[in-house]
Motif scaffolding. Sequence first.
Motif, PDB file in Angstrom:
ATOM      1  N   ASP A  40      49.702 -14.174  11.512  1.00 55.54           N
ATOM      2  CA  ASP A  40      50.875 -13.548  12.138  1.00 55.54           C
ATOM      3  C   ASP A  40      50.661 -12.054  12.392  1.00 55.54           C
ATOM      4  N   ALA A  41      49.392 -11.632  12.494  1.00 52.16           N
ATOM      5  CA  ALA A  41      49.106 -10.208  12.720  1.00 52.16           C
ATOM      6  C   ALA A  41      49.701  -9.747  14.048  1.00 52.16           C
ATOM      7  N   THR A  42      50.357  -8.586  14.012  1.00 54.05           N
ATOM      8  CA  THR A  42      50.889  -8.018  15.256  1.00 54.05           C
ATOM      9  C   THR A  42      49.966  -6.940  15.810  1.00 54.05           C
ATOM     10  N   SER A  43      49.063  -6.437  14.970  1.00 56.83           N
ATOM     11  CA  SER A  43      48.111  -5.435  15.430  1.00 56.83           C
ATOM     12  C   SER A  43      46.850  -5.526  14.592  1.00 56.83           C
ATOM     13  N   VAL A  44      45.703  -5.516  15.277  1.00 57.99           N
ATOM     14  CA  VAL A  44      44.409  -5.503  14.590  1.00 57.99           C
ATOM     15  C   VAL A  44      43.629  -4.333  15.156  1.00 57.99           C
ATOM     16  N   ARG A  45      43.191  -3.428  14.294  1.00 56.68           N
ATOM     17  CA  ARG A  45      42.532  -2.232  14.795  1.00 56.68           C
ATOM     18  C   ARG A  45      41.188  -2.044  14.133  1.00 56.68           C
TER      19      ARG A  45
ATOM     20  N   LEU B  61      33.811  -5.039  24.947  1.00 57.08           N
ATOM     21  CA  LEU B  61      34.412  -3.705  25.092  1.00 57.08           C
ATOM     22  C   LEU B  61      33.530  -2.644  24.453  1.00 57.08           C
ATOM     23  N   LEU B  62      32.950  -2.992  23.288  1.00 58.57           N
ATOM     24  CA  LEU B  62      32.084  -2.029  22.604  1.00 58.57           C
ATOM     25  C   LEU B  62      30.874  -1.700  23.472  1.00 58.57           C
ATOM     26  N   GLU B  63      30.483  -2.649  24.321  1.00 54.29           N
ATOM     27  CA  GLU B  63      29.386  -2.373  25.243  1.00 54.29           C
ATOM     28  C   GLU B  63      29.864  -1.584  26.445  1.00 54.29           C
ATOM     29  N   ARG B  64      31.097  -1.859  26.858  1.00 59.75           N
ATOM     30  CA  ARG B  64      31.611  -1.267  28.090  1.00 59.75           C
ATOM     31  C   ARG B  64      31.934   0.222  27.939  1.00 59.75           C
ATOM     32  N   PHE B  65      32.427   0.612  26.764  1.00 55.28           N
ATOM     33  CA  PHE B  65      32.884   2.002  26.601  1.00 55.28           C
ATOM     34  C   PHE B  65      32.028   2.741  25.572  1.00 55.28           C
ATOM     35  N   ASP B  66      31.820   4.032  25.859  1.00 53.82           N
ATOM     36  CA  ASP B  66      31.122   4.888  24.900  1.00 53.82           C
ATOM     37  C   ASP B  66      32.145   5.664  24.083  1.00 53.82           C
ATOM     38  N   HIS B  67      31.702   6.183  22.958  1.00 53.40           N
ATOM     39  CA  HIS B  67      32.523   7.080  22.131  1.00 53.40           C
ATOM     40  C   HIS B  67      33.872   6.458  21.780  1.00 53.40           C
ATOM     41  N   ILE B  68      33.849   5.217  21.320  1.00 54.49           N
ATOM     42  CA  ILE B  68      35.094   4.574  20.913  1.00 54.49           C
ATOM     43  C   ILE B  68      35.478   5.044  19.520  1.00 54.49           C
ATOM     44  N   ASN B  69      36.670   5.584  19.410  1.00 55.21           N
ATOM     45  CA  ASN B  69      37.165   6.021  18.109  1.00 55.21           C
ATOM     46  C   ASN B  69      37.846   4.859  17.385  1.00 55.21           C
ATOM     47  N   THR B  70      38.775   4.212  18.082  1.00 58.63           N
ATOM     48  CA  THR B  70      39.388   3.002  17.537  1.00 58.63           C
ATOM     49  C   THR B  70      39.558   1.980  18.653  1.00 58.63           C
ATOM     50  N   LEU B  71      39.602   0.731  18.248  1.00 62.37           N
ATOM     51  CA  LEU B  71      39.791  -0.357  19.197  1.00 62.37           C
ATOM     52  C   LEU B  71      40.889  -1.243  18.625  1.00 62.37           C
ATOM     53  N   GLU B  72      42.018  -1.264  19.291  1.00 63.73           N
ATOM     54  CA  GLU B  72      43.158  -1.995  18.752  1.00 63.73           C
ATOM     55  C   GLU B  72      43.506  -3.188  19.634  1.00 63.73           C
ATOM     56  N   LEU B  73      43.907  -4.265  18.964  1.00 62.67           N
ATOM     57  CA  LEU B  73      44.410  -5.436  19.675  1.00 62.67           C
ATOM     58  C   LEU B  73      45.864  -5.609  19.283  1.00 62.67           C
ATOM     59  N   THR B  79      51.637 -11.075  25.705  1.00 58.49           N
ATOM     60  CA  THR B  79      50.312 -10.975  26.314  1.00 58.49           C
ATOM     61  C   THR B  79      49.444 -10.053  25.458  1.00 58.49           C
ATOM     62  N   PRO B  80      48.287 -10.543  24.980  1.00 53.36           N
ATOM     63  CA  PRO B  80      47.443  -9.680  24.142  1.00 53.36           C
ATOM     64  C   PRO B  80      46.806  -8.555  24.955  1.00 53.36           C
ATOM     65  N   GLN B  81      46.701  -7.388  24.327  1.00 54.90           N
ATOM     66  CA  GLN B  81      46.178  -6.212  25.013  1.00 54.90           C
ATOM     67  C   GLN B  81      45.263  -5.428  24.066  1.00 54.90           C
ATOM     68  N   TYR B  82      44.106  -4.993  24.580  1.00 53.20           N
ATOM     69  CA  TYR B  82      43.248  -4.076  23.827  1.00 53.20           C
ATOM     70  C   TYR B  82      43.601  -2.639  24.194  1.00 53.20           C
ATOM     71  N   VAL B  83      43.637  -1.785  23.187  1.00 55.88           N
ATOM     72  CA  VAL B  83      43.763  -0.352  23.440  1.00 55.88           C
ATOM     73  C   VAL B  83      42.504   0.310  22.900  1.00 55.88           C
ATOM     74  N   VAL B  84      41.700   0.839  23.808  1.00 52.63           N
ATOM     75  CA  VAL B  84      40.474   1.526  23.406  1.00 52.63           C
ATOM     76  C   VAL B  84      40.761   3.021  23.404  1.00 52.63           C
ATOM     77  N   THR B  85      40.662   3.648  22.237  1.00 45.84           N
ATOM     78  CA  THR B  85      40.892   5.093  22.153  1.00 45.84           C
ATOM     79  C   THR B  85      39.552   5.775  21.943  1.00 45.84           C
ATOM     80  N   ARG B  86      39.194   6.646  22.869  1.00 45.46           N
ATOM     81  CA  ARG B  86      37.916   7.345  22.752  1.00 45.46           C
ATOM     82  C   ARG B  86      38.064   8.577  21.875  1.00 45.46           C
TER      83      ARG B  86
END
Lengths: 208, 225
Positions: A40-45, B61-73, B79-86
Amino acid sequence: MVFLDLDFIHGDHLVAASGHTVQKNAAIAPIDWVLKEVPDATSVRLQQQWVNGKRQTLYQVTNAEQTQLLNAESLKPVALNRTDIRYIANQYYAGSAEVKAQVSLITDNAPSEINLSLLPVWRADFNALGSPTLYFSAHTGELVTKRHDFWRVFDVFWMLHIMDYQDRVNVDTWWLKAASLANLVFLLSGAVLLFYHYRPRKNRRKPS
Amino acid sequence: MTTIRKLHRWLSVIIVLQVLVWLVTGLYFSFVGQQRLANEEFRQPVPEQPIGAVFYPKNALLERFDHINTLELRSIAGTPQYVVTRTDGVRHYINAQTGEDWSTPLPLARTLARHSYNGPGNVQETRVVAGSDEIEGWTHPGFKITFSDALQTRVYVDGVSGEVVAHRNNQWWLHDWMFRLHFMDYSGGRDINNLFITIAATLALWFSLSGLIMLGQRIKRRQLF
């Protein structure tokens, strides 16, 4: 309050930007596995954190109940202890490297300078100009709040400004309303007096 | 007339209008209250949802972007979304089902607006916008969803990130001008460190101090009233 730069008051200069990068690594478990552990995770970082004095790649997983750290390879829970927090605090602190953090855990009785919803937190105090304090989440080791004496004095001025002597947050206290209204009456009555003082006095000397 | 008295009088002429503005706007804030000033009468946090199935792997994504600080799902209303923060703070938003750059579809924007809203109205109008005069500093493409309540609440949803940017309503214009006048930042940026307010505050401070000095002199000479 307007003289001091607000970013300075917020303590932005107290922390150095941390430029940790997450590298591609075949050993990092796929996110699908994380979702199997916590369905049930809402965010995985995916991120980096200092654990045992080493930079490690971790998953920070949030569901409705909690936020926890998992080792990105083994997916075992990671708990941060006092030594870890002290290390993290020293990494964040932008001041002299000589000054080391003194950390203590706060689970209740939060100091009034932080938001209660942040608990439990570690506070890291630095013995330097302005007595800077950095607050870190006990669950994740994230920096959540920065404070120093300039902020603390500013907060007192803010209290005086909005006249909420209790919580220092509400701008709708009756004290403030009463004082502003009285002030308005004072200002307007002054204007009326001024008008009478300077108005043309053609009737003053009546022809005798 | 002494110099200090002259200074005091002339300053009063200059500063009185701004003091009146500070007073009236301050009273306005006090009577309106925090919650309504923020235009958040009908705002609630968008409920977070479990992420669900993901088809695009993080390694891509780790291949697509450089200097990734965090990668959040995370989940944007299902709808699932990745947030890539450099490391430089720049963020990329990726649809985790397709791997394409995120673009908020109109029906989803409407759903998000409804989730962020707890007022009595219904969605009345949805409009595609690029930034808004009502939101300082927001220039992304997005949506303006208007609700049929008495305040004509408008919810802005970001097209790039799928986040609810802000709520606005019919009182917003007045609220905002009160802030501009109070902060003396007429650009709408709400910067309290600007030059105008610094000068005005200095003058007002000197006005008060010179008044106090003169009061002290009078008390000494026993001619207060």
